[in-house]
Scaffold this active site. Structure first.
Site, PDB file in Angstrom:
ATOM      1  N   TYR A  31      53.715  57.517 -13.961  1.00 25.58           N
ATOM      2  CA  TYR A  31      53.199  58.477 -14.939  1.00 25.58           C
ATOM      3  C   TYR A  31      52.013  59.213 -14.322  1.00 25.58           C
ATOM      4  O   TYR A  31      51.429  58.746 -13.328  1.00 25.58           O
ATOM      5  CB  TYR A  31      52.790  57.748 -16.222  1.00 25.58           C
ATOM      6  CG  TYR A  31      53.952  57.013 -16.863  1.00 25.58           C
ATOM      7  CD1 TYR A  31      55.020  57.711 -17.405  1.00 25.58           C
ATOM      8  CD2 TYR A  31      53.994  55.618 -16.886  1.00 25.58           C
ATOM      9  CE1 TYR A  31      56.100  57.044 -17.973  1.00 25.58           C
ATOM     10  CE2 TYR A  31      55.065  54.937 -17.453  1.00 25.58           C
ATOM     11  CZ  TYR A  31      56.124  55.658 -17.991  1.00 25.58           C
ATOM     12  OH  TYR A  31      57.192  54.999 -18.536  1.00 25.58           O
ATOM     13  N   GLN A  33      71.641  58.338 -11.420  1.00 22.46           N
ATOM     14  CA  GLN A  33      71.223  56.929 -11.453  1.00 22.46           C
ATOM     15  C   GLN A  33      71.737  56.169 -10.230  1.00 22.46           C
ATOM     16  O   GLN A  33      71.022  55.333  -9.671  1.00 22.46           O
ATOM     17  CB  GLN A  33      71.699  56.258 -12.733  1.00 22.46           C
ATOM     18  CG  GLN A  33      70.807  56.595 -13.932  1.00 22.46           C
ATOM     19  CD  GLN A  33      71.162  55.814 -15.172  1.00 22.46           C
ATOM     20  OE1 GLN A  33      72.340  55.562 -15.434  1.00 22.46           O
ATOM     21  NE2 GLN A  33      70.175  55.455 -15.966  1.00 22.46           N
ATOM     22  N   ASP A  85      65.007  55.760 -22.574  1.00 25.55           N
ATOM     23  CA  ASP A  85      65.927  55.504 -23.688  1.00 25.55           C
ATOM     24  C   ASP A  85      67.354  55.891 -23.299  1.00 25.55           C
ATOM     25  O   ASP A  85      68.287  55.102 -23.423  1.00 25.55           O
ATOM     26  CB  ASP A  85      65.504  56.313 -24.923  1.00 25.55           C
ATOM     27  CG  ASP A  85      64.090  55.987 -25.369  1.00 25.55           C
ATOM     28  OD1 ASP A  85      63.800  54.806 -25.553  1.00 25.55           O
ATOM     29  OD2 ASP A  85      63.287  56.925 -25.495  1.00 25.55           O
ATOM     30  N   GLU A  88      61.013  51.175 -18.216  1.00 22.02           N
ATOM     31  CA  GLU A  88      61.891  50.023 -18.444  1.00 22.02           C
ATOM     32  C   GLU A  88      63.053  49.972 -17.440  1.00 22.02           C
ATOM     33  O   GLU A  88      63.260  48.984 -16.752  1.00 22.02           O
ATOM     34  CB  GLU A  88      62.441  50.077 -19.879  1.00 22.02           C
ATOM     35  CG  GLU A  88      63.431  48.983 -20.175  1.00 22.02           C
ATOM     36  CD  GLU A  88      63.603  48.678 -21.647  1.00 22.02           C
ATOM     37  OE1 GLU A  88      62.666  48.920 -22.443  1.00 22.02           O
ATOM     38  OE2 GLU A  88      64.683  48.185 -22.020  1.00 22.02           O
ATOM     39  N   ASP A  89      63.810  51.058 -17.363  1.00 23.41           N
ATOM     40  CA  ASP A  89      65.044  50.972 -16.580  1.00 23.41           C
ATOM     41  C   ASP A  89      64.772  50.977 -15.069  1.00 23.41           C
ATOM     42  O   ASP A  89      65.357  50.173 -14.334  1.00 23.41           O
ATOM     43  CB  ASP A  89      65.996  52.105 -16.969  1.00 23.41           C
ATOM     44  CG  ASP A  89      67.387  51.883 -16.419  1.00 23.41           C
ATOM     45  OD1 ASP A  89      67.944  50.782 -16.652  1.00 23.41           O
ATOM     46  OD2 ASP A  89      67.910  52.763 -15.719  1.00 23.41           O
ATOM     47  N   SER A  90      63.888  51.853 -14.595  1.00 17.35           N
ATOM     48  CA  SER A  90      63.612  51.851 -13.138  1.00 17.35           C
ATOM     49  C   SER A  90      62.927  50.547 -12.743  1.00 17.35           C
ATOM     50  O   SER A  90      63.101  50.052 -11.616  1.00 17.35           O
ATOM     51  CB  SER A  90      62.755  53.055 -12.736  1.00 17.35           C
ATOM     52  OG  SER A  90      61.519  53.061 -13.412  1.00 17.35           O
TER      53      SER A  90
HETATM   54  O1  TRH Z   1      61.345  57.661 -17.887  1.00 20.02           O
HETATM   55  P1  TRH Z   1      60.642  56.428 -18.251  1.00 20.02           P
HETATM   56  O2  TRH Z   1      59.194  56.504 -18.245  1.00 20.02           O
HETATM   57  O3  TRH Z   1      61.141  55.921 -19.652  1.00 20.02           O
HETATM   58  C1  TRH Z   1      60.295  55.392 -20.627  1.00 20.02           C
HETATM   59  C2  TRH Z   1      60.437  53.897 -20.760  1.00 20.02           C
HETATM   60  O4  TRH Z   1      61.760  53.481 -20.857  1.00 20.02           O
HETATM   61  C3  TRH Z   1      59.689  53.431 -21.987  1.00 20.02           C
HETATM   62  O5  TRH Z   1      59.884  52.047 -22.178  1.00 20.02           O
HETATM   63  C4  TRH Z   1      60.171  54.206 -23.172  1.00 20.02           C
HETATM   64  O6  TRH Z   1      59.509  53.796 -24.281  1.00 20.02           O
HETATM   65  C5  TRH Z   1      59.947  55.656 -22.918  1.00 20.02           C
HETATM   66  O7  TRH Z   1      60.670  56.067 -21.778  1.00 20.02           O
HETATM   67  C6  TRH Z   1      60.378  56.514 -24.080  1.00 20.02           C
HETATM   68  O8  TRH Z   1      61.059  55.256 -17.217  1.00 20.02           O
HETATM   69  P2  TRH Z   1      62.404  54.423 -17.037  1.00 20.02           P
HETATM   70  O9  TRH Z   1      62.604  53.487 -18.178  1.00 20.02           O
HETATM   71  O10 TRH Z   1      62.318  53.842 -15.713  1.00 20.02           O
HETATM   72  O11 TRH Z   1      63.565  55.482 -17.068  1.00 20.02           O
HETATM   73  C7  TRH Z   1      63.818  56.346 -16.013  1.00 20.02           C
HETATM   74  C8  TRH Z   1      65.304  56.545 -15.871  1.00 20.02           C
HETATM   75  O12 TRH Z   1      65.552  57.626 -14.984  1.00 20.02           O
HETATM   76  C9  TRH Z   1      66.008  55.346 -15.265  1.00 20.02           C
HETATM   77  O13 TRH Z   1      67.297  55.225 -15.856  1.00 20.02           O
HETATM   78  C10 TRH Z   1      66.161  55.721 -13.803  1.00 20.02           C
HETATM   79  C11 TRH Z   1      66.400  57.187 -13.915  1.00 20.02           C
HETATM   80  N1  TRH Z   1      66.093  57.999 -12.751  1.00 20.02           N
HETATM   81  C12 TRH Z   1      67.148  58.655 -12.130  1.00 20.02           C
HETATM   82  O14 TRH Z   1      68.312  58.470 -12.529  1.00 20.02           O
HETATM   83  N2  TRH Z   1      66.890  59.485 -11.083  1.00 20.02           N
HETATM   84  C13 TRH Z   1      65.632  59.676 -10.599  1.00 20.02           C
HETATM   85  O15 TRH Z   1      65.459  60.444  -9.626  1.00 20.02           O
HETATM   86  C14 TRH Z   1      64.570  58.967 -11.229  1.00 20.02           C
HETATM   87  C15 TRH Z   1      63.168  59.147 -10.704  1.00 20.02           C
HETATM   88  C16 TRH Z   1      64.831  58.154 -12.304  1.00 20.02           C
END
Ligand code: TRH
Length: 360
Positions: A181, A238, A17, A256-258
């Site tokens: 996860y 990021q 988010d 979502e974002d990764s």
């Molecule tokens: O962390 P997430 O599992 O987020 C999830 C999903 O968005 C899901 O749809 C939502 O409902 C839930 O959260 C609440 O995975 P996501 O979306 O990939 O987000 C990870 C963020 O972290 C992304 O912006 C990339 C960032 N990131 C870094 O900046 N540095 C890192 O070392 C890593 C591993 C990730």
């Protein structure tokens, strides 16, 4: 265009988010010259993505964005011209009431979660009136086709990625990143890798991914298991996480974002979808696989589908699925570039700005 935007972000769990909101906020400020306030109730999570912020402050500026703590008791605040409610997080009542009092109410948009399902096209940009206040909320859906809101993509990202590639030293081993996860079948995957004899390095993100590895291997790493090196890494900004994805031959991503960033990296990836209680994630995963593999020949398409499904649901045949996926990896490198270039035609922030400009 009136240029004050408020983004509201509630951190449910994990980083998706705030990851999306932080990216959107920076892009609106940097590429569209807008005055952006990001209201967030989980500054500690933002602090991990952006270590330069101080999570104890109520207000601060970073990357051209005004970052505000979203407090339990929301203060009287003059609403912005455009209000983005991220992922149906529900605006504070006092703010909603202020929105409804102005002579011309703000443009109010709910930014939805990403899905490849086809119904998204029919719902994107539909508006719904507030049940009691004279306000209208529009539902803005990210997506993979032209009839959706598109995907977040910063200007010049592909050029940065390609320039970065030219600086990478040649590597004899397969470079992998792991962000998943703790429900992912990590033990089965590691066992499959150990059996292959292929030189590999896997860099593991902290939190759930590292916990899954540690549960299987014990200790705290790094682990050298024959030809396989497994290295824990810190949580990256990021921008650094993007560079990690660009530097690998294969990325395991989630949420979502990764998931989107792995597609911009244009190297093969494997996605673990965020689980939903009503099991709707199976349909979402199927919808993405359908789109993503549409233009692949059958052997490649089958190898991708089987491996993604094994990674999301577990499988007795992980060794075979890994071998099949590994065999089609060279084709996926070429395919991934075309896929990314095609998706890049529909950029979310630009679409959102144009949409709101049309309403102001
Ligand atoms: O962390 P997430 O599992 O987020 C999830 C999903 O968005 C899901 O749809 C939502 O409902 C839930 O959260 C609440 O995975 P996501 O979306 O990939 O987000 C990870 C963020 O972290 C992304 O912006 C990339 C960032 N990131 C870094 O900046 N540095 C890192 O070392 C890593 C591993 C990730």
């Amino acid at each position: 265009m009136r240029n004050h935007w408020d983004i509201f972000c509630s951190v449910v769990d994990n980083f998706g988010d705030i990851g999306v909101c932080w990216r959107l906020a920076r892009q609106l400020a940097a590429e569209h010259g807008l005055a952006v306030r990001l209201w967030v109730d989980g500054l500690a999570s933002l602090n991990l993505l952006c270590p330069s912020i101080d999570p104890t402050l109520d207000q601060q500026n970073a990357a051209g964005v005004q970052i505000c703590r979203w407090p339990d008791c929301f203060p009287e605040t003059a609403p912005a011209d455009v209000v983005i409610e991220a992922f149906a997080c529900e605006l504070p009542t006092v703010y909603l009431q202020a929105m409804s009092r102005g002579s011309s109410p703000p443009v109010w948009v709910n930014l939805e979660y990403l899905s490849a399902e086809s119904w998204v096209e029919g719902c994107h940009a539909l508006a719904s009136p507030h049940p009691t206040l004279p306000l209208k909320k529009t539902f803005f859906f990210p997506g993979f086709t032209k009839s959706t809101g598109g995907l977040l993509l910063e200007k010049g990202l592909f050029e940065q990625r390609d320039a970065f590639h030219t600086t990478l030293p040649a590597s004899e081993r397969l470079e992998v990143s792991l962000f998943c996860y703790d429900t992912a079948p990590v033990s089965a995957l590691l066992d499959a890798w150990i059996k292959t004899g292929q030189p590999m390095r896997c860099r593991v993100a902290p939190g759930q991914p590292l916990a899954a590895v540690t549960n299987h291997l014990g200790g705290s790493g790094p682990w050298q298991l024959g030809h396989l090196l497994i290295e824990p890494i810190p949580f990256l900004t990021q921008a650094d996480y993007d560079r990690l994805l660009w530097s690998c031959d294969l990325n395991f991503v989630r949420g979502e974002d990764s998931f989107v960033r792995a597609q911009w990296a244009a190297v093969p990836f494997v996605w673990q979808i965020y689980r939903q209680d009503d099991e709707a994630h199976h349909i979402k995963l199927g919808a993405f696989l359908q789109r993503y593999t549409e233009a692949l020949a059958e052997p490649e398409s089958k190898a991708v589908r089987n491996f993604f499904l094994a990674w999301n649901q577990g499988s007795e045949q992980m060794v075979q699925h890994w071998a099949d996926f590994s065999a089609v990896r060279p084709t996926l490198v070429r395919y991934g570039k075309n896929w990314a270039n095609q998706l890049a035609q529909n950029e979310l922030t630009k679409n959102l700005v144009n949409f709101c400009r049309g309403k102001l």
